[in-house]
Enzyme design. Structure first.
Site, PDB file in Angstrom:
ATOM      1  N   ASN A   1       0.783  -1.291  -0.219  1.00 28.97           N
ATOM      2  CA  ASN A   1      -0.071   0.048   0.011  1.00 28.97           C
ATOM      3  C   ASN A   1       0.772   1.501  -0.098  1.00 28.97           C
ATOM      4  OD1 ASN A   1      -1.733   2.082   0.657  1.00 28.97           O
ATOM      5  ND2 ASN A   1      -3.084   0.917   1.941  1.00 28.97           N
TER       6      ASN A   1
ATOM      7  N   HIS B   1      -5.828   3.503  16.627  1.00 28.55           N
ATOM      8  CA  HIS B   1      -5.039   2.400  16.943  1.00 28.55           C
ATOM      9  C   HIS B   1      -3.995   2.669  16.027  1.00 28.55           C
ATOM     10  CE1 HIS B   1      -8.436   1.871  13.974  1.00 28.55           C
ATOM     11  NE2 HIS B   1      -7.400   0.943  13.123  1.00 28.55           N
TER      12      HIS B   1
ATOM     13  N   ASN C   1      -0.183   4.295  -0.223  1.00 27.45           N
ATOM     14  CA  ASN C   1      -0.313   5.513   0.648  1.00 27.45           C
ATOM     15  C   ASN C   1       0.197   5.358   1.951  1.00 27.45           C
ATOM     16  OD1 ASN C   1      -1.866   6.581  -1.505  1.00 27.45           O
ATOM     17  ND2 ASN C   1      -3.346   5.067  -1.223  1.00 27.45           N
TER      18      ASN C   1
ATOM     19  N   PHE D   1     -13.150   3.160   6.082  1.00 22.59           N
ATOM     20  CA  PHE D   1     -12.888   1.947   5.495  1.00 22.59           C
ATOM     21  C   PHE D   1     -13.168   0.774   6.569  1.00 22.59           C
ATOM     22  CE2 PHE D   1      -8.887  -0.158   6.794  1.00 22.59           C
ATOM     23  CZ  PHE D   1      -8.144   0.770   7.307  1.00 22.59           C
ATOM     24  N   GLY D   2     -13.431  -0.454   6.146  1.00 23.78           N
ATOM     25  CA  GLY D   2     -13.506  -1.771   6.960  1.00 23.78           C
ATOM     26  C   GLY D   2     -14.732  -1.641   7.945  1.00 23.78           C
ATOM     27  N   TYR D   3     -14.483  -1.729   9.227  1.00 27.50           N
ATOM     28  CA  TYR D   3     -15.469  -1.730  10.332  1.00 27.50           C
ATOM     29  C   TYR D   3     -15.842  -0.388  10.643  1.00 27.50           C
ATOM     30  CZ  TYR D   3     -14.619  -6.627  10.348  1.00 27.50           C
ATOM     31  OH  TYR D   3     -14.396  -8.131  10.041  1.00 27.50           O
TER      32      TYR D   3
ATOM     33  N   ASP E   1      -0.097  -5.158  11.459  1.00 27.84           N
ATOM     34  CA  ASP E   1      -1.130  -5.905  11.216  1.00 27.84           C
ATOM     35  C   ASP E   1      -2.306  -5.331  12.376  1.00 27.84           C
ATOM     36  OD1 ASP E   1      -2.419  -7.910  10.041  1.00 27.84           O
ATOM     37  OD2 ASP E   1      -2.252  -9.562  11.577  1.00 27.84           O
ATOM     38  N   THR E   2      -3.413  -5.323  11.802  1.00 26.05           N
ATOM     39  CA  THR E   2      -4.656  -4.583  12.895  1.00 26.05           C
ATOM     40  C   THR E   2      -5.877  -5.722  12.471  1.00 26.05           C
ATOM     41  OG1 THR E   2      -3.957  -2.361  11.953  1.00 26.05           O
ATOM     42  CG2 THR E   2      -6.261  -2.747  12.647  1.00 26.05           C
TER      43      THR E   2
END
Ligand code: IMP
Length: 195
Positions: A9, A176, A11, A148-150, A68-69
């Site tokens: 990524n 986070h 960005n 994005f995501g959740y 990692d998330t």
């Protein structure tokens, strides 16, 4: 020093580069011509971040960090956690993932959750970890269209809005990923700045 950020990524790389001491040149997997996806087969965020930073260190002999998330929901014993991207299947489908989570939480009273980012840094063969957490709760339906995501179902503690309603500057400040990266950057500024 050349430092690899084990991501495709561009960005993310650009954002982090701006915060690093001059003397550290960030390179991505794309810059190295690494097209393969590094397998994330561990069952913890720490394990997956370490797999990625070790992979680059061992195969390319370059200092590296990786992140990692995951979203960890208390009433679901930390689910989806390390499986956040593929909660509803192999595709990283944010709406399907959110729908599955809302369904699994439908009969639960406790809606507390936290996002956690782990960064692993491997400069010399030894791994250091940096962590960022934001606590909050999962609301009952999606709100907002940013992020994005959740993000549309996560409301951080102390706010009325979800991450998908809040401006990105606020998400970066209290979130986070921002917290984990600021710890990494402080470490690099303290120990590896050349000027
Ligand atoms: P990654 O480790 O950054 O690729 O994140 C793994 C998965 O966690 C993503 O595919 C998203 O589903 C979720 N995720 C990570 N960061 C965020 C965030 O800031 N907001 C909402 N979801 C996120």
């Amino acid at each position: 020093m050349k430092l690899v950020f084990a991501t495709h990524n561009q960005n993310k790389v650009r954002e982090v580069q701006q915060l690093l001491p001059s003397g550290i040149e960030l390179v991505s997997l794309n810059d190295l011509g690494i097209t393969e996806v590094i397998p994330e087969t561990a069952n913890t965020l720490e394990g997956n971040a370490k797999l990625k930073s070790d992979y680059v260190y061992k195969n390319y002999n370059l200092p590296c960090f990786a992140d990692d998330t995951g979203l960890l929901v208390d009433a679901l014993n930390g689910e989806p956690g390390v499986y956040s991207a593929r909660y509803a299947g192999t595709r990283n489908d944010a709406h399907a993932n959110m729908d599955k989570l809302l369904k699994n939480l439908a009969d639960k009273e406790n809606r507390s959750a936290h996002f956690k980012t782990v960064i692993s840094l491997n400069l010399t063969g030894k791994t250091l970890f940096f962590e960022g957490i934001v606590t909050g709760e999962i609301i009952t339906s999606k709100k907002g269209d940013k992020g994005f995501g959740y993000d549309p179902i996560f409301r951080p503690e102390g706010y009325k809005e979800t991450f998908a309603e809040l401006p990105l500057e606020i998400k970066n400040k209290i979130g986070h990923r921002g917290k984990a990266f600021s710890k990494l950057i402080t470490h690099l500024n303290t120990h590896h700045a050349t000027n």
